[in-house]
Scaffold this motif. Structure first.
Motif, PDB file in Angstrom:
ATOM      1  N   ASP A  14    -113.289 -14.684   5.117  1.00 48.65           N
ATOM      2  CA  ASP A  14    -113.637 -15.963   4.498  1.00 48.65           C
ATOM      3  C   ASP A  14    -114.370 -15.694   3.190  1.00 48.65           C
ATOM      4  N   ARG A  15    -113.985 -16.396   2.142  1.00 47.33           N
ATOM      5  CA  ARG A  15    -114.589 -16.187   0.826  1.00 47.33           C
ATOM      6  C   ARG A  15    -116.092 -16.445   0.844  1.00 47.33           C
ATOM      7  N   ASP A  16    -116.528 -17.476   1.550  1.00 49.67           N
ATOM      8  CA  ASP A  16    -117.953 -17.821   1.606  1.00 49.67           C
ATOM      9  C   ASP A  16    -118.677 -17.140   2.767  1.00 49.67           C
ATOM     10  N   GLY A  17    -117.956 -16.434   3.588  1.00 45.55           N
ATOM     11  CA  GLY A  17    -118.548 -15.738   4.732  1.00 45.55           C
ATOM     12  C   GLY A  17    -118.418 -14.241   4.555  1.00 45.55           C
ATOM     13  N   ILE A  18    -117.662 -13.628   5.436  1.00 38.92           N
ATOM     14  CA  ILE A  18    -117.459 -12.178   5.378  1.00 38.92           C
ATOM     15  C   ILE A  18    -116.054 -11.906   4.857  1.00 38.92           C
ATOM     16  N   PRO A  19    -115.934 -11.248   3.696  1.00 39.88           N
ATOM     17  CA  PRO A  19    -114.604 -10.965   3.149  1.00 39.88           C
ATOM     18  C   PRO A  19    -113.866  -9.901   3.972  1.00 39.88           C
ATOM     19  N   ALA A  20    -112.547  -9.944   3.887  1.00 44.16           N
ATOM     20  CA  ALA A  20    -111.709  -9.022   4.652  1.00 44.16           C
ATOM     21  C   ALA A  20    -112.006  -7.564   4.328  1.00 44.16           C
ATOM     22  N   GLN A  21    -112.339  -7.274   3.079  1.00 49.12           N
ATOM     23  CA  GLN A  21    -112.610  -5.888   2.688  1.00 49.12           C
ATOM     24  C   GLN A  21    -113.820  -5.332   3.423  1.00 49.12           C
ATOM     25  N   ALA A  22    -114.822  -6.160   3.672  1.00 48.30           N
ATOM     26  CA  ALA A  22    -116.012  -5.710   4.399  1.00 48.30           C
ATOM     27  C   ALA A  22    -115.669  -5.413   5.857  1.00 48.30           C
ATOM     28  N   ILE A  23    -114.858  -6.254   6.462  1.00 44.16           N
ATOM     29  CA  ILE A  23    -114.441  -6.026   7.851  1.00 44.16           C
ATOM     30  C   ILE A  23    -113.589  -4.761   7.940  1.00 44.16           C
ATOM     31  N   GLU A  24    -112.717  -4.584   6.949  1.00 46.03           N
ATOM     32  CA  GLU A  24    -111.858  -3.398   6.923  1.00 46.03           C
ATOM     33  C   GLU A  24    -112.682  -2.119   6.814  1.00 46.03           C
ATOM     34  N   GLU A  25    -113.730  -2.140   6.015  1.00 50.22           N
ATOM     35  CA  GLU A  25    -114.615  -0.974   5.898  1.00 50.22           C
ATOM     36  C   GLU A  25    -115.263  -0.644   7.237  1.00 50.22           C
ATOM     37  N   CYS A  26    -115.661  -1.653   7.982  1.00 56.15           N
ATOM     38  CA  CYS A  26    -116.274  -1.429   9.294  1.00 56.15           C
ATOM     39  C   CYS A  26    -115.283  -0.819  10.280  1.00 56.15           C
ATOM     40  N   LEU A  27    -114.020  -1.192  10.162  1.00 56.92           N
ATOM     41  CA  LEU A  27    -113.008  -0.690  11.090  1.00 56.92           C
ATOM     42  C   LEU A  27    -112.564   0.738  10.778  1.00 56.92           C
ATOM     43  N   LYS A  28    -112.973   1.277   9.632  1.00 55.67           N
ATOM     44  CA  LYS A  28    -112.612   2.652   9.300  1.00 55.67           C
ATOM     45  C   LYS A  28    -113.247   3.662  10.248  1.00 55.67           C
ATOM     46  N   THR A  29    -114.275   3.264  10.967  1.00 57.42           N
ATOM     47  CA  THR A  29    -114.914   4.167  11.921  1.00 57.42           C
ATOM     48  C   THR A  29    -114.182   4.182  13.261  1.00 57.42           C
ATOM     49  N   THR A  30    -113.156   3.335  13.410  1.00 60.02           N
ATOM     50  CA  THR A  30    -112.368   3.285  14.645  1.00 60.02           C
ATOM     51  C   THR A  30    -110.999   3.892  14.384  1.00 60.02           C
TER      52      THR A  30
END
Length: 43
Positions: A14-30
Motif C-alpha cells: 500500500d502506498r500509504d502503508g507498507i510498500p511492496a519493496q519493504a515486504i520483499e526485503e523482509c522475505l529475502k531472509t526466507t
C-alpha cells in the motif's frame, strides 16, 4: 524449515502503508520465491 520455505509469494503493498519493496526485503531472509510485487494506491 520455515513457514514460507519453497512457497511462491505475491506481494501487494500500500502506498500509504507498507510498500511492496519493504515486504520483499523482509522475505529475502526466507526461502520464499517472490513471483509478483506491486505497490498500489487504495483510496
Amino acid at each position: 524449515m520455515g513457514l514460507l520455505d519453497g512457497k511462491k509469494v505475491i506481494i501487494i503493498g500500500d502506498r500509504d502503508g507498507i510498500p511492496a519493496q519493504a515486504i520483499e526485503e523482509c522475505l529475502k531472509t526466507t526461502e520464499a520465491e517472490v513471483v509478483f510485487a506491486s505497490t498500489e494506491c487504495f483510496v
